[in-house]
Enzyme design. Sequence first.
Site, PDB file in Angstrom:
ATOM      1  N   SER A 122       2.447   1.509  -4.820  1.00 11.35           N
ATOM      2  CA  SER A 122       2.147   0.105  -4.497  1.00 11.35           C
ATOM      3  C   SER A 122       2.117  -0.742  -5.773  1.00 11.35           C
ATOM      4  O   SER A 122       2.546  -1.898  -5.759  1.00 11.35           O
ATOM      5  CB  SER A 122       0.840  -0.017  -3.713  1.00 11.35           C
ATOM      6  OG  SER A 122      -0.250   0.520  -4.420  1.00 11.35           O
TER       7      SER A 122
ATOM      8  N   SER B 244       0.845  -1.196   0.000  1.00  9.42           N
ATOM      9  CA  SER B 244       0.000   0.000   0.000  1.00  9.42           C
ATOM     10  C   SER B 244       0.874   1.237   0.000  1.00  9.42           C
ATOM     11  O   SER B 244       2.046   1.197   0.361  1.00  9.42           O
ATOM     12  CB  SER B 244      -0.937   0.019   1.210  1.00  9.42           C
ATOM     13  OG  SER B 244      -0.203   0.201   2.401  1.00  9.42           O
ATOM     14  N   CYS B 245       0.264   2.336  -0.437  1.00 12.44           N
ATOM     15  CA  CYS B 245       0.913   3.646  -0.427  1.00 12.44           C
ATOM     16  C   CYS B 245      -0.197   4.676  -0.257  1.00 12.44           C
ATOM     17  O   CYS B 245      -1.286   4.326   0.204  1.00 12.44           O
ATOM     18  CB  CYS B 245       1.730   3.868  -1.699  1.00 12.44           C
ATOM     19  SG  CYS B 245       0.761   3.879  -3.219  1.00 12.44           S
ATOM     20  N   LEU B 246       0.038   5.909  -0.634  1.00 10.47           N
ATOM     21  CA  LEU B 246      -0.980   6.935  -0.449  1.00 10.47           C
ATOM     22  C   LEU B 246      -2.046   6.900  -1.550  1.00 10.47           C
ATOM     23  O   LEU B 246      -3.234   6.943  -1.270  1.00 10.47           O
ATOM     24  CB  LEU B 246      -0.324   8.312  -0.374  1.00 10.47           C
ATOM     25  CG  LEU B 246      -1.186   9.444   0.162  1.00 10.47           C
ATOM     26  CD1 LEU B 246      -1.667   9.154   1.561  1.00 10.47           C
ATOM     27  CD2 LEU B 246      -0.398  10.747   0.145  1.00 10.47           C
TER      28      LEU B 246
ATOM     29  N   GLY C  71      -1.755   4.708  -4.641  1.00  9.34           N
ATOM     30  CA  GLY C  71      -1.785   3.487  -5.432  1.00  9.34           C
ATOM     31  C   GLY C  71      -0.679   3.350  -6.462  1.00  9.34           C
ATOM     32  O   GLY C  71      -0.402   2.254  -6.928  1.00  9.34           O
TER      33      GLY C  71
END
Length: 100
Positions: free
Chosen positions: A87, A80-82, A84
Site C-alpha cells: 500500500s 490497503s494490502c496485507l 502495509g
Amino acid sequence: SLCAPPEPNLSYQELKDLKKANVLHIDVRERWEIDRFGKIPESINIPLGELMEALQMDPTEFKEQYNQEKPSKSDPVVFSCLAGTRSKQALGFAMSLGFS
C-alpha cells in the site's frame, strides 16, 4: 489526499469512518489473497502490478474493468494490502502520476 501526513497508516475504525465519507478504497493485494483471506467490504481490488496502468486508464475503460468510477487526481483514495508494504508502494505510484 491519499493519506494524512505525517502518519499515512489508518486503523480499521479510521478506515470505516473514511468510507462513510465516500473515500475510494483500493485493495492492492493479489486476487488469490482476496480469495483466501476475503474481500474488504466496499473496496475494489486492483493488484499492485496493475495499479500504474489502471490509474492511467481512460475513465470508461476503468469503469468497465473495475466496475467503479475512476478517481480523479484530487479524489480521496486509501490503499490497503496485507502488511502495509504494497500500500505504501501504491501511494508512491499514485503520487508519481500526479494524485494529491
